[in-house]
Scaffold this motif. Structure first.
Motif, PDB file in Angstrom:
ATOM      1  N   ARG A   1      -6.832   5.761  -8.911  1.00  0.00           N
ATOM      2  CA  ARG A   1      -6.988   3.960  -8.376  1.00  0.00           C
ATOM      3  C   ARG A   1      -6.033   3.528  -7.868  1.00  0.00           C
ATOM      4  O   ARG A   1      -6.192   2.565  -7.182  1.00  0.00           O
ATOM      5  CB  ARG A   1      -6.866   3.507 -10.473  1.00  0.00           C
ATOM      6  CG  ARG A   1      -7.336   1.970 -10.230  1.00  0.00           C
ATOM      7  CD  ARG A   1      -7.551   1.041 -11.655  1.00  0.00           C
ATOM      8  NE  ARG A   1      -7.208   2.798 -12.560  1.00  0.00           N
ATOM      9  CZ  ARG A   1      -7.087   2.733 -14.296  1.00  0.00           C
ATOM     10  NH1 ARG A   1      -5.766   2.012 -14.694  1.00  0.00           N
ATOM     11  NH2 ARG A   1      -7.576   3.415 -14.401  1.00  0.00           N
TER      12      ARG A   1
ATOM     13  N   ALA B   1       1.050  -1.213  -0.392  1.00  0.00           N
ATOM     14  CA  ALA B   1       0.052   0.212  -0.148  1.00  0.00           C
ATOM     15  C   ALA B   1       0.651   1.159  -0.177  1.00  0.00           C
ATOM     16  O   ALA B   1       0.762   2.114  -0.747  1.00  0.00           O
ATOM     17  CB  ALA B   1      -1.561   0.226   0.722  1.00  0.00           C
TER      18      ALA B   1
ATOM     19  N   ASN C   1      -6.500   1.521  -4.334  1.00  0.00           N
ATOM     20  CA  ASN C   1      -6.443  -0.384  -4.035  1.00  0.00           C
ATOM     21  C   ASN C   1      -4.951   0.300  -3.027  1.00  0.00           C
ATOM     22  O   ASN C   1      -5.255  -0.989  -2.188  1.00  0.00           O
ATOM     23  CB  ASN C   1      -5.342  -0.743  -5.414  1.00  0.00           C
ATOM     24  CG  ASN C   1      -6.183  -1.256  -5.822  1.00  0.00           C
ATOM     25  OD1 ASN C   1      -6.752  -1.539  -6.289  1.00  0.00           O
ATOM     26  ND2 ASN C   1      -5.292  -0.484  -7.422  1.00  0.00           N
TER      27      ASN C   1
ATOM     28  N   ARG D   1      -8.145  -0.285   0.112  1.00  0.00           N
ATOM     29  CA  ARG D   1      -7.828  -1.291   0.182  1.00  0.00           C
ATOM     30  C   ARG D   1      -7.454  -2.443   1.063  1.00  0.00           C
ATOM     31  O   ARG D   1      -7.157  -3.719   1.589  1.00  0.00           O
ATOM     32  CB  ARG D   1      -8.150  -2.126  -1.557  1.00  0.00           C
ATOM     33  CG  ARG D   1      -9.629  -3.524  -1.206  1.00  0.00           C
ATOM     34  CD  ARG D   1      -9.564  -3.633  -2.841  1.00  0.00           C
ATOM     35  NE  ARG D   1      -8.058  -3.752  -3.342  1.00  0.00           N
ATOM     36  CZ  ARG D   1      -7.193  -5.354  -3.606  1.00  0.00           C
ATOM     37  NH1 ARG D   1      -7.728  -5.642  -2.571  1.00  0.00           N
ATOM     38  NH2 ARG D   1      -6.736  -4.444  -4.625  1.00  0.00           N
ATOM     39  N   LEU D   2      -5.962  -2.277   0.399  1.00  0.00           N
ATOM     40  CA  LEU D   2      -5.218  -3.334   1.030  1.00  0.00           C
ATOM     41  C   LEU D   2      -4.882  -2.721   2.255  1.00  0.00           C
ATOM     42  O   LEU D   2      -4.762  -4.019   3.147  1.00  0.00           O
ATOM     43  CB  LEU D   2      -3.959  -2.790   0.458  1.00  0.00           C
ATOM     44  CG  LEU D   2      -3.615  -3.438  -1.005  1.00  0.00           C
ATOM     45  CD1 LEU D   2      -2.277  -3.396  -1.769  1.00  0.00           C
ATOM     46  CD2 LEU D   2      -3.630  -5.171  -1.121  1.00  0.00           C
TER      47      LEU D   2
ATOM     48  N   LEU E   1       2.595   1.709  -3.775  1.00  0.00           N
ATOM     49  CA  LEU E   1       0.924   2.203  -4.199  1.00  0.00           C
ATOM     50  C   LEU E   1       1.197   3.291  -4.530  1.00  0.00           C
ATOM     51  O   LEU E   1       0.691   4.383  -4.847  1.00  0.00           O
ATOM     52  CB  LEU E   1       0.279   1.869  -4.545  1.00  0.00           C
ATOM     53  CG  LEU E   1      -0.100   0.061  -4.668  1.00  0.00           C
ATOM     54  CD1 LEU E   1      -0.938  -0.724  -4.132  1.00  0.00           C
ATOM     55  CD2 LEU E   1       0.238   0.432  -6.155  1.00  0.00           C
TER      56      LEU E   1
END
Length: 93
Positions: free
Chosen positions: A67, A50, A71, A74-75, A53
Motif C-alpha cells: 500500500r 513518495a 501510494n 501515485r504521488l 513512503l
C-alpha cells in the motif's frame, strides 16, 4: 522555473458538488479537479513524500508495504503530470 497558477473556476470545482459553499473546501479536495494548482515546489514535496513512503515500505509487513509503494507511485505520477503539463512564465508570454 515557476509555474503560473490557473484561476479558480467554481463550475469546475468538484468540491462544490453539494452546492452549499461559495468557496473551495480543502477537506473535500478531489485530485482530478480542474482547479488544482501545483507549483514546482509542490511536485518536489510529492516526490519527497513518495521517497519517505518507499523507505517505510521496506520495513512494513507486505500488505502495508504494498500500500505504501502504491501510494508512493501515485504521488510520483502526480508530480510527473505537473512537470509535463505545467505552464511556465515563458509559456504565458
Amino acid at each position: 522555473m515557476l509555474s503560473v497558477p490557473r484561476h479558480y473556476k467554481r463550475a469546475q470545482a468538484l468540491c462544490h458538488r453539494d452546492g452549499v459553499r461559495d468557496t473551495p473546501t480543502l477537506d473535500r479536495c478531489v485530485p482530478g479537479c480542474g482547479n488544482i494548482i501545483r507549483a514546482d515546489e509542490h511536485a518536489a514535496q510529492l516526490r519527497e513524500c513518495a521517497e519517505f513512503l518507499d523507505k517505510r515500505a521496506a520495513f512494513a509487513a507486505r500488505p502495508i508495504g504494498d500500500r505504501f509503494r502504491a501510494n508512493a507511485a501515485r504521488l510520483r505520477d502526480l508530480a510527473d503530470t505537473h512537470d509535463r503539463t505545467r505552464i511556465t512564465l515563458e509559456d504565458a508570454t
